[in-house]
Design an enzyme around this catalytic site. Sequence first.
Site: not given
Length: 196
Positions: A33, A37, A106
């Site tokens: 998301l 990170g 992605s």
Amino acid sequence: MQENIIPHDHAIKLEDRVRKNGYAPKLIWFTGLSGSGKSTLASAFEVYLFNQGYGTYILDGDNVRSGLNKDLDFSDSSRVENIRRIAEVSKLFVDAGVVVLTAFISPFRADRAQARDLVGGENFIEVFVDTPIEVCEQRDVKGLYAKARAGKIPNFTGIDSPFETPEHPDVHIRTAGQSVEESLKELIEQIVPKLK
Ligand SMILES: Nc1ncnc2c1ncn2[C@@H]1O[C@H](COP(=O)(O)OS(=O)(=O)O)[C@@H](OP(=O)(O)O)[C@H]1O
Ligand SMILES: Nc1ncnc2c1ncn2[C@@H]1O[C@H](COP(=O)(O)OP(=O)(O)O)[C@@H](O)[C@H]1O
């Protein structure tokens, strides 16, 4: 193959580059998301690899969506095309002998699978940066979750656009409650042996 396009068989092959460089190029594909990170970890891992003598390159939103892919938005079809182009560019870098790190949300399994197929399963390492949306939203590094909740960003991943969780990632990093250094240590331990 497109009609009348006949690739030239160049003399220097990937195996020549691998022999010269002394390591195997890979595509290290971070997925997760917004705010999970990906960029932080890809960047920290690149610094580590670079200092160890690997040829590396990061592809991420800033250097791709502001240039090559600036014609794309965040509709499903644009995200599909975004990832298709990134996979193709990554394939060229891998063929050039470079360790490529990509940091894109992605969100679709099929697109990540297509990227894997394109570079070859033996060259592809999927890293799931697994951070619950509540944590991403609390971090809200760029203030985008607040904007999305306020209805100012349509199709925001995790809110009104899907993220399809990887089912069998090669590396699974759970960043909640873990420092960047701890996550980086996991990446180094799990990925560096695959580059030898
Ligand atoms: N609608 C919407 N949904 C998700 N993210 C959005 C959106 N609009 C802008 N942004 C910003 O764009 C970054 C994600 O771009 P990506 O190219 O990685 O997205 S995707 O893979 O095509 O889904 C993402 O960056 P990261 O936070 O680094 O993931 C956001 O900063
Ligand atoms: N273990 C961790 N791994 C990665 N980032 C972390 C971790 N713990 C906290 N963070 C913080 O979370 C944020 C992640 O932001 P970013 O790397 O831009 O995410 P993304 O690229 O997925 O959108 C950064 O502010 C980073 O310092």
